[in-house]
Design a protein around this motif. Structure first.
Motif, PDB file in Angstrom:
ATOM      1  N   LEU A  92      -8.398  -2.974  -2.898  1.00  0.00           N
ATOM      2  CA  LEU A  92      -7.196  -3.267  -3.674  1.00  0.00           C
ATOM      3  C   LEU A  92      -7.254  -2.485  -4.982  1.00  0.00           C
ATOM      4  O   LEU A  92      -8.356  -2.190  -5.488  1.00  0.00           O
ATOM      5  CB  LEU A  92      -7.106  -4.762  -3.987  1.00  0.00           C
ATOM      6  N   PRO A  93      -6.101  -2.142  -5.564  1.00  0.00           N
ATOM      7  CA  PRO A  93      -6.101  -1.449  -6.853  1.00  0.00           C
ATOM      8  C   PRO A  93      -6.755  -2.311  -7.924  1.00  0.00           C
ATOM      9  O   PRO A  93      -6.764  -3.545  -7.808  1.00  0.00           O
ATOM     10  CB  PRO A  93      -4.605  -1.251  -7.146  1.00  0.00           C
ATOM     11  N   PRO A  94      -7.310  -1.706  -8.964  1.00  0.00           N
ATOM     12  CA  PRO A  94      -7.948  -2.487 -10.036  1.00  0.00           C
ATOM     13  C   PRO A  94      -7.037  -3.572 -10.600  1.00  0.00           C
ATOM     14  O   PRO A  94      -7.497  -4.644 -10.979  1.00  0.00           O
ATOM     15  CB  PRO A  94      -8.279  -1.420 -11.100  1.00  0.00           C
ATOM     16  N   GLU A  95      -5.716  -3.301 -10.657  1.00  0.00           N
ATOM     17  CA  GLU A  95      -4.790  -4.286 -11.202  1.00  0.00           C
ATOM     18  C   GLU A  95      -4.697  -5.542 -10.337  1.00  0.00           C
ATOM     19  O   GLU A  95      -4.257  -6.594 -10.812  1.00  0.00           O
ATOM     20  CB  GLU A  95      -3.387  -3.667 -11.351  1.00  0.00           C
ATOM     21  N   LEU A  96      -5.082  -5.453  -9.066  1.00  0.00           N
ATOM     22  CA  LEU A  96      -5.020  -6.599  -8.160  1.00  0.00           C
ATOM     23  C   LEU A  96      -6.394  -7.190  -7.883  1.00  0.00           C
ATOM     24  O   LEU A  96      -6.544  -8.034  -6.996  1.00  0.00           O
ATOM     25  CB  LEU A  96      -4.363  -6.193  -6.825  1.00  0.00           C
ATOM     26  N   ALA A 149       0.814  -1.207   0.000  1.00  0.00           N
ATOM     27  CA  ALA A 149       0.000   0.000   0.000  1.00  0.00           C
ATOM     28  C   ALA A 149       0.854   1.266   0.000  1.00  0.00           C
ATOM     29  O   ALA A 149       0.539   2.247  -0.686  1.00  0.00           O
ATOM     30  CB  ALA A 149      -0.939  -0.002   1.210  1.00  0.00           C
ATOM     31  N   ALA A 150       1.941   1.253   0.753  1.00  0.00           N
ATOM     32  CA  ALA A 150       2.799   2.437   0.812  1.00  0.00           C
ATOM     33  C   ALA A 150       3.398   2.733  -0.561  1.00  0.00           C
ATOM     34  O   ALA A 150       3.480   3.892  -0.991  1.00  0.00           O
ATOM     35  CB  ALA A 150       3.903   2.229   1.853  1.00  0.00           C
ATOM     36  N   ASP A 151       3.804   1.693  -1.256  1.00  0.00           N
ATOM     37  CA  ASP A 151       4.377   1.874  -2.596  1.00  0.00           C
ATOM     38  C   ASP A 151       3.328   2.416  -3.566  1.00  0.00           C
ATOM     39  O   ASP A 151       3.611   3.294  -4.387  1.00  0.00           O
ATOM     40  CB  ASP A 151       4.919   0.538  -3.092  1.00  0.00           C
ATOM     41  N   TYR A 152       2.102   1.891  -3.456  1.00  0.00           N
ATOM     42  CA  TYR A 152       1.049   2.310  -4.384  1.00  0.00           C
ATOM     43  C   TYR A 152       0.645   3.764  -4.153  1.00  0.00           C
ATOM     44  O   TYR A 152       0.673   4.591  -5.063  1.00  0.00           O
ATOM     45  CB  TYR A 152      -0.172   1.404  -4.248  1.00  0.00           C
ATOM     46  N   PHE A 153       0.271   4.094  -2.930  1.00  0.00           N
ATOM     47  CA  PHE A 153      -0.214   5.444  -2.660  1.00  0.00           C
ATOM     48  C   PHE A 153       0.900   6.484  -2.775  1.00  0.00           C
ATOM     49  O   PHE A 153       0.644   7.653  -3.047  1.00  0.00           O
ATOM     50  CB  PHE A 153      -0.861   5.502  -1.267  1.00  0.00           C
ATOM     51  N   ALA A 207      -4.519   7.970   3.182  1.00  0.00           N
ATOM     52  CA  ALA A 207      -4.913   6.756   2.480  1.00  0.00           C
ATOM     53  C   ALA A 207      -4.351   5.513   3.163  1.00  0.00           C
ATOM     54  O   ALA A 207      -5.049   4.507   3.333  1.00  0.00           O
ATOM     55  CB  ALA A 207      -4.457   6.820   1.022  1.00  0.00           C
ATOM     56  N   LEU A 208      -3.078   5.580   3.562  1.00  0.00           N
ATOM     57  CA  LEU A 208      -2.455   4.438   4.231  1.00  0.00           C
ATOM     58  C   LEU A 208      -3.146   4.104   5.552  1.00  0.00           C
ATOM     59  O   LEU A 208      -3.257   2.948   5.940  1.00  0.00           O
ATOM     60  CB  LEU A 208      -0.971   4.722   4.492  1.00  0.00           C
ATOM     61  N   ALA A 209      -3.633   5.134   6.230  1.00  0.00           N
ATOM     62  CA  ALA A 209      -4.241   4.932   7.543  1.00  0.00           C
ATOM     63  C   ALA A 209      -5.678   4.439   7.455  1.00  0.00           C
ATOM     64  O   ALA A 209      -6.183   3.839   8.407  1.00  0.00           O
ATOM     65  CB  ALA A 209      -4.192   6.238   8.343  1.00  0.00           C
ATOM     66  N   ASN A 210      -6.349   4.671   6.321  1.00  0.00           N
ATOM     67  CA  ASN A 210      -7.789   4.406   6.274  1.00  0.00           C
ATOM     68  C   ASN A 210      -8.248   3.432   5.198  1.00  0.00           C
ATOM     69  O   ASN A 210      -9.318   2.842   5.334  1.00  0.00           O
ATOM     70  CB  ASN A 210      -8.547   5.730   6.074  1.00  0.00           C
ATOM     71  N   VAL A 211      -7.476   3.265   4.125  1.00  0.00           N
ATOM     72  CA  VAL A 211      -7.975   2.470   2.999  1.00  0.00           C
ATOM     73  C   VAL A 211      -7.695   0.974   3.123  1.00  0.00           C
ATOM     74  O   VAL A 211      -8.605   0.157   2.926  1.00  0.00           O
ATOM     75  CB  VAL A 211      -7.411   3.018   1.668  1.00  0.00           C
ATOM     76  N   PRO A 212      -6.454   0.517   3.423  1.00  0.00           N
ATOM     77  CA  PRO A 212      -6.157  -0.923   3.374  1.00  0.00           C
ATOM     78  C   PRO A 212      -7.067  -1.780   4.238  1.00  0.00           C
ATOM     79  O   PRO A 212      -7.444  -2.883   3.842  1.00  0.00           O
ATOM     80  CB  PRO A 212      -4.696  -0.986   3.866  1.00  0.00           C
TER      81      PRO A 212
END
Length: 614
Positions: free
Chosen positions: A572-576, A522-526, A562-567
């Motif tokens: 997951l991203p559309p690609e996953l 998640a950190a890499d994505y956001f 985002a890191l604190a609330n989304v995962p």
């Protein structure tokens, strides 16, 4: 201690809460018990002891039976045809006097030593009731059971005695029960016994093996029936054995299912064209971004008036009786209403998309504007050109597809049968050097490693020969997992594309979901995705209000939010998002592989070099 058996009037009984061992869950099964006493009377005597009040008794064991009798008396009901009143004779066993310890032991014993009847015995008893002429509704009423449950119980009771005896002899696990339920899909006792004998000889009497042998593992046919509707399938002559315990129905005529689904889609497209849209397309033919990035026109007031609603109701009834004229008038009326909803200008520049979900859910999206039409309209009005839809970087896309590969690898190791199928399918596909195969059987999978220990073919062959079928499946799954390669270095080719989707859909959803969430960085994505993508993630995972607030944040603050609330929402991203994804946001539709694509039979340069070296 002397025990006395007799009857006592219901009014002379009272609860003894200090003695009775049952303190909780007194409501469990109370309706079933009431139905049984109403139909058959009291099958078991209450255990009581004399009360301090002359002529009365305190209940040591049987408080639930007493409660039911009181409720029947209050409602003026009967027990086995006898009116339940205050004078109703209740069979009792009297004893225990003032021996509180013995009374408590007796109360506990009644709740502890009751040996539950094996389910097979219960279901055979219900089958015998049906054989004597009781229908499902009557059995349900006599025992206070839901009619749907009675139907299931009778289906199990009508299984071959061979299968029921096997059930009694096996350890009572969920898998064993699932296997027995699967046999209810067989058309006859003869077919049940024939299949059981075959699978037992193979040492594989498992639910999935039974369903596979009976043809209850055709997800494409099930999807087609969902598209067209079960009634349309049956009307076309299609036959189906309903799975009373789940959704693994035996679809006898998959060709008919495909035909009626195609007719339904064609009819839907024709209806949309008749509405006047400038274009109509299947969602799968438009790629991924249409659903998230293309503009949508907003409809106006297209609601039917009160008079029109009356007409619609009347015309529907006539059309249901094959009244062609009424059906035509109904279509004209719908068209009139639709024309009020969308203006001629909207119909001229926008289109309609027919979207089919993974399980066959049919959805129509009207008012979709293609980017070309939007640009054309912008040029005509001399307004500045809008930028195309934002995209993530190729580098981030490659990292995400790598994470998808690791997740499928991890989950596939726990799916022996799927792993074997993937292994064989990957081998056949690579005869054509097909780059998009998700499993590369020549062992050039993602992040390949080479061990120091070497083993000759002869020693491997001898070791595998000594393994059971289950152990071989496990080895095959491990090989397939090591061969998984779904990393994509460029956007436009998602890891779960048309070739990889069937593989992902065959893995247990909970296994694959857990693996994807574990490998997702998640950190890499956001941190690597541009702001619009992070906003979209917040909108899908949380809500529009949070997304609007986040839009005002700086990138660093936005990433932290985002890191604190989304995962934790499972997003997951559309690609996953594999076909089995159930988290926030929709699963992207993927187009079927185009064999006319010049890159269809090509591999990447690295793979070609490696093959030449080999």
């Amino acid at each position: 201690m002397t025990l006395q058996t007799r009857t006592a009037a219901l009014a002379d009984l009272e609860l003894d809460d200090d003695i009775n061992a049952r303190r909780h869950r007194n409501d469990e099964g109370i309706e079933e018990l009431k139905a049984s006493i109403r139909a058959h009377g009291l099958a078991q005597s209450l255990r009581v002891r004399p009360s301090e009040k002359a002529g009365r008794f305190r209940i040591v064991a049987g408080s639930r039976r007493y409660r039911v009798l009181c409720e029947l008396a209050t409602s003026g009901d009967t027990a086995a045809g006898v009116p339940v009143t205050e004078e109703f004779p209740v069979p009792v066993i009297i004893g225990y006097e003032d021996d509180d310890q013995t009374a408590r032991e007796i109360s506990q014993a009644e709740n502890l030593i009751r040996l539950p009847q094996h389910e097979a015995d219960t279901y055979e008893t219900f089958r015998e009731l049906a054989d004597r002429g009781l229908d499902e509704a009557q059995i349900a009423a006599r025992f206070g059971i839901d009619p749907k449950r009675v139907k299931r119980m009778l289906a199990l009771g009508r299984l071959s005695p061979v299968i029921l005896d096997w059930w009694r002899s096996e350890e009572q696990t969920n898998e064993t029960s699932a296997t027995v339920r699967a046999f209810t899909l067989a058309p006859s006792i003869e077919e049940q016994e024939k299949l059981f004998k075959k699978l037992f000889k193979q040492g594989d009497v498992r639910a999935w093996a039974v369903k596979r042998a009976l043809g209850a593992d055709n997800p494409q046919a099930a999807r087609n029936i969902k598209i067209a509707g079960l009634e349309a399938y049956k009307a076309a002559g299609g036959q189906m054995t309903t799975d009373l315990f789940g959704d693994n129905h035996v679809i006898a005529d998959p060709d008919i299912a495909e035909k009626v689904a195609e007719e339904k889609i064609a009819s839907t497209i024709a209806g949309l064209k008749a509405e006047g849209w400038s274009w109509v397309s299947m969602g799968a033919d438009l790629g991924y971004y249409w659903e998230h990035s293309w503009k949508r026109e907003k409809p106006g007031d297209g609601k039917a008036t009160a008079d029109e609603k009356k007409q619609i109701t009347k015309l529907k009834k006539l059309a249901a009786k094959d009244n062609v004229v009424a059906a035509g008038h109904l279509n004209d009326l719908w068209k009139t209403i639709a024309e009020r909803q969308w203006t001629p200008d909207q119909l001229g520049k926008a289109g309609a998309v027919v979207k089919i979900g993974h399980y066959g859910d049919l959805e129509i999206c009207r008012g979709v504007v293609k980017p070309q039409a939007e640009k054309k309209a912008s040029s005509a009005s001399s307004t500045p050109k809008e930028k195309g839809p934002p995209t993530i970087s190729n580098a981030l896309h490659q990292r995400l597809s790598g994470q998808a590969t690791l997740a499928v690898r991890q989950a596939l190791q726990q799916e022996p049968r799927v792993g074997l199928i993937a292994l064989l399918a990957g081998f056949v596909a690579h005869r054509r050097m097909h780059v998009d195969s998700p499993v590369r059987v020549y062992h050039e999978g993602f992040g390949k490693t080479y061990g120091e220990d070497k083993e000759t073919f002869a020693s491997v062959f001898a070791r595998l020969m000594d393994m059971t079928d289950e152990e071989l499946f496990q080895v095959a799954a491990g090989c397939a997992a090591e061969a998984v390669h779904m990393e994509r270095p460029y956007i436009g080719k998602p890891p779960f594309d048309a070739n990889a989707a069937p593989l992902a859909a065959s893995i247990q959803p909970d296994l694959l979901t857990a693996a994807l969430q574990e490998t997702f960085d998640a950190a890499d994505y956001f941190g690597g995705a541009s702001k619009p993508f992070v906003i979209t993630a917040i909108r899908e995972a949380l809500n529009d209000d949070e997304a609007r607030k986040a839009d005002k944040m700086k990138k660093a603050e936005l990433t932290a939010f985002a890191l604190a609330n989304v995962p934790q929402t499972g997003w997951l991203p559309p690609e996953l998002r594999a076909p089995t994804y159930s988290g926030p946001g929709e699963v992207p539709e993927v187009a079927a592989p185009d064999e006319h694509d010049p890159n269809f039979d090509q591999v990447d340069e690295e793979s070609e070099d490696e093959l030449e070296d080999a």
